[in-house]
Design an enzyme around this catalytic site. Structure first.
Site, PDB file in Angstrom:
ATOM      1  CB  CYS A  87      -8.899   1.200   2.041  1.00 34.19           C
ATOM      2  SG  CYS A  87     -10.427   0.259   2.004  1.00 34.19           S
ATOM      3  CG  LEU A  88      -7.126  -0.946  -4.472  1.00 33.75           C
ATOM      4  CD1 LEU A  88      -8.242  -0.044  -4.977  1.00 33.75           C
ATOM      5  CD2 LEU A  88      -5.851  -0.662  -5.244  1.00 33.75           C
TER       6      LEU A  88
END
Ligand SMILES: [Zn+2]
Ligand SMILES: [Zn+2]
Ligand SMILES: [Zn+2]
Ligand SMILES: [Zn+2]
Ligand SMILES: [Zn+2]
Ligand SMILES: [Zn+2]
Ligand SMILES: [Zn+2]
Lengths: 193, 563
Positions: A87-88
């Site tokens: 999750c970036l």
């Protein structure tokens, strides 16, 4: 279509700089499938680990973000402990064509140093991070020891050997993983399948 | 009451232009920047201006992604060859495009970027390619570059920009008709209202569900769900069933064994209703009885309570369906009375009566789910003391009952008036009754709404429930949006639907029609037939003949019921 010349240039540029702690290799003969490596940042529970990242470039790259996923298991709020999904923001809506694979990998390295538990990928890890930080540190360190140590170079050697026997690298890796690292069992499977 | 307009595909551009022009003039910006600002503020010009007054111009602009180019930034590049930072190609300076933010890349790269974003559905906010640059790309540049390579995609980009006016706009909603009529409805004013699209569909503007006032949107949502969930339960309860102690669903006894299993997997004892894995001992069967009985009693009470409201709701909805058939009967009767030498030719009192019946039937019908939630525990458990609740419930039920009784009376008279063999005297008597009852019922509906708004929903402290207000003359029909709509007071109706006789009727009033039996209009086409919208072509013909006369929807209800 994938901008091949840009990807080639990126590979050369990234691997020229040995001090960055990140590198990119070809996985097969396709420029659209790459493998990134980042070393765990010093002073974090990931220190001493080497993390492999599967990189897939969509046809629209660099106008669409690269797809990245941890192959090495890692205990981190923003990385799935199950499948390595990340999750970036820059791999999603904040991606800019002006970024490169190298900057993306460096961002991942930065993410290892500075988790963002408020925007978690792995809720279990994030909760532990927020509520019981010492246990989180312990688990993260243990996972680094268990899955990301350079000792796993041994695995790399096995891969190398099997690839030299003429099997595609991606297949070799998954087979080896399924065989729990047992070289002979993997070979048997590769021959039969 | 707010302004309600229907936005067709054709008028979409007009509506958008209006708002753009407004912002362009006020903030002295170009159209593209006005669009970017408005999209960022969801087309709410008022909130945009409020922010503008509060913050300084620069902040407002940068948050929305508007960068006003400094002249020197746009100065032509000096060198003839430039390296694009994205594709690493050396390109001539004229093949490079620089956005307002000063970030320049080669046209090929921009084009690719735009294509990816448009395909991704992000046409409304395509940002600059530079990392973390928030500037929204100039729509003209996007259009030009993309159309050179993919004309169809450029068209899609334009459509997206246009439709943003509907999809990102609080004041505008797509008509929920299926299949979709292609229209959207714009409401300037209170968003808690019921509207009618020009396709004839009536809906709640706030939640896009069917019109449901006096239920609030939440009440209606819960009610629809409850009816779906309980439909099985209600049917089962009529046969001999017992509620499962776990899921409360009724379970039918299968055979003589008193050990039964619910579909949820729960085993229970048929005799005492308690959860039990096996046949349990007679002693324990009795020992739980009292407590169990209390619990199953509660579940049963809840169910019976629901059924009480549901049955009444359903009965009125069913009556409404049956009565709507009378509409056609009236039309037929008018045709007959036109052709024959019939002594009574003016049926406007009947039309008005029937219309009043529809209106009040709806109110009555939806007042039951309203009461179910208003006086139940689901939503307002802690809002009222039990005593207060009981008192208010009594008052409400009084109103409901009065309304119900009079609605039935009206329905009865209207039905009777269709008897062909009625004497003229009797018809005159019925006419009187219908007119009086219509006025009375309208008043009762108003009273009920007043009570709801002032004494029930208006007194809530913890939550807010808004409802569409009572409109004596029915759901407001959206009028066509025209270029001059802002200054146009008259709402013209161009649609043909359930209530369209209203217009026809009011114009008859204006023409001074009397009850004396003179034909209300010579232009009646006697060979009128029903088209599929259920509207007689005669009426439509007349409407056209009248050239859309202005009709004030705020006309007091008495205006209809008087004659
Ligand atoms: Zn370029
Ligand atoms: Zn920029
Ligand atoms: Zn419609
Ligand atoms: Zn609603
Ligand atoms: Zn059950
Ligand atoms: Zn049994
Ligand atoms: Zn029992």
């Amino acid at each position: 279509m994938l901008d091949l010349s840009r990807v080639q240039k990126e590979l050369v540029d990234c691997n020229r700089d040995k001090s960055s702690g990140v590198s990119i290799d070809l996985v097969g003969d396709q420029l659209s499938h790459l493998a990134g490596t980042i070393s765990g940042p010093i002073g974090t529970p990931y220190e001493g680990g080497v993390f492999r990242i599967d990189i897939r470039l969509p046809d629209g790259y660099p106008f669409e973000p690269p797809k990245m996923q941890f192959v090495t298991k890692v205990w981190h709020p923003n990385i799935s402990s199950q499948n390595g999904a990340i999750c970036l923001d820059i791999l999603k809506d904040q991606w800019s064509p002006a970024l490169t694979l190298k900057t993306a990998l460096l961002s991942l390295q930065a993410l290892l140093s500075a988790p963002e538990p408020d925007d978690p990928q792995d809720a279990v890890v994030a909760q532990q991070y927020l509520r019981d930080y010492p246990t989180f540190l312990g688990t993260a360190r243990y996972w680094t020891e268990a899955f990301a140590r350079r000792v796993s170079i041994g695995t790399e050697e096995k891969v190398q050997k099997l690839v030299e026997m003429g099997f595609p690298e991606a297949l070799v890796r998954t087979t080896l993983e399924n065989a729990g690292g047992d070289e002979n069992m993997a070979l048997e499977k590769l021959c039969s399948g | 009451m707010g302004w309600i307009k229907v936005i067709t595909k054709e008028s979409l551009l007009v509506a958008q232009r209006e708002d753009l022009r407004n912002i362009m003039d006020l903030l002295e910006v170009s159209e593209k920047h006005a669009r970017t600002l408005l999209i960022h503020h969801r087309w709410d010009a008022d909130s945009l201006l409020a922010v503008f007054l509060e913050k300084e111009r620069d902040r407002l602009f940068s948050e929305a992604g508007v960068t006003i180019a400094e002249p020197n930034v746009l100065a032509p590049l000096q060198s003839s060859q430039v390296t694009c930072n994205i594709c690493n190609e050396d390109v001539s300076a004229d093949a490079v495009t620089t956005m307002d933010c000063g970030h320049g890349f080669c046209n090929n790269c921009w084009t690719e970027h735009f294509i990816v974003k448009i395909n991704d559905g992000q046409s409304r906010r395509i940002r600059c390619m530079f990392y973390k640059c928030n500037t929204i790309c100039d729509e003209a540049i996007v259009r030009n570059l993309v159309s050179a390579k993919h004309p169809d995609l450029a068209e899609r980009f334009d459509r997206f920009l246009l439709e943003s006016y509907i999809e990102d706009n609080h004041k505008v909603k797509w008509c929920p008709s299926v299949p979709h009529c292609g229209n959207a409805i714009r409401v300037d004013g209170d968003g808690y209202c019921e509207v009618e699209c020009s396709c004839g569909l009536q809906f709640c503007f706030s939640c896009s569900a069917e019109a449901h006032s006096p239920c609030s949107c939440l009440m209606w949502e819960l009610w629809v769900k409850k009816c779906r969930d309980e439909s099985e339960t209600v049917n089962w309860i009529t046969v001999n069933t017992k509620p499962c102690p776990r899921c409360l669903k009724p379970v039918e006894k299968n055979g003589g064994c008193n050990h039964v299993r619910c579909i949820c997997g729960q085993d229970f004892c048929w005799l005492c209703g308690c959860a039990a894995d096996q046949h349990h001992a007679r002693s324990s069967c009795g020992s739980y009885k009292e407590e169990r009985e209390k619990k199953t009693g509660q579940a049963k009470r809840d169910l019976f309570r629901y059924m009480h409201y549901y049955n009444r709701y359903k009965a009125h909805t069913d009556s409404l369906k049956l009565e709507s058939k009378l509409k056609k009967a009236i039309q037929d009767m008018e045709t007959i009375s036109d052709s024959k030498e019939f002594s009574i030719k003016d049926f406007s009192w009947l039309t008005n009566g029937l219309y009043r019946l529809f209106r009040s039937r709806r109110v009555l019908s939806y007042s039951y789910p309203f009461a179910f939630y208003m006086f139940g525990d689901d939503l307002f458990k802690d809002e009222m003391t039990p005593e207060e609740r009981e008192l208010k419930q009594h008052l409400f039920e009084d109103l409901q009952q009065q309304l119900g009784a009079n609605v039935e009376k009206l329905s009865h008279f209207i039905e009777e008036s269709f008897d062909e063999f009625l004497q003229v005297d009797r018809i005159m008597g019925i006419r009187m009754q219908v007119i009086n009852l219509s006025a009375l019922i309208d008043n009762l509906c108003k009273k009920m709404y007043e009570f709801i708004e002032n004494d029930l929903l208006g007194r809530l402290e913890r939550v807010t429930h808004n409802i569409a207000p009572y409109e004596s003359k029915g759901v407001e029909r959206a009028s066509e949006l025209s270029d001059s709509w802002d200054s146009d007071d008259s709402l013209s109706m161009k649609t043909c639907n359930v209530d369209s006789y209203l217009q026809w009727d009011s114009s008859a009033n204006g023409a001074g029609s009397s009850e004396s039996g003179s034909p209300t209009d010579d232009s009646f086409d006697q060979s009128s037939s029903l088209d599929e919208s259920g509207c007689s072509s005669r009426k439509r013909a007349k409407k056209e003949a009248l050239d859309d006369p202005p009709f004030n929807l705020n006309l007091p209800a008495e205006g209809f019921d008087k004659n």
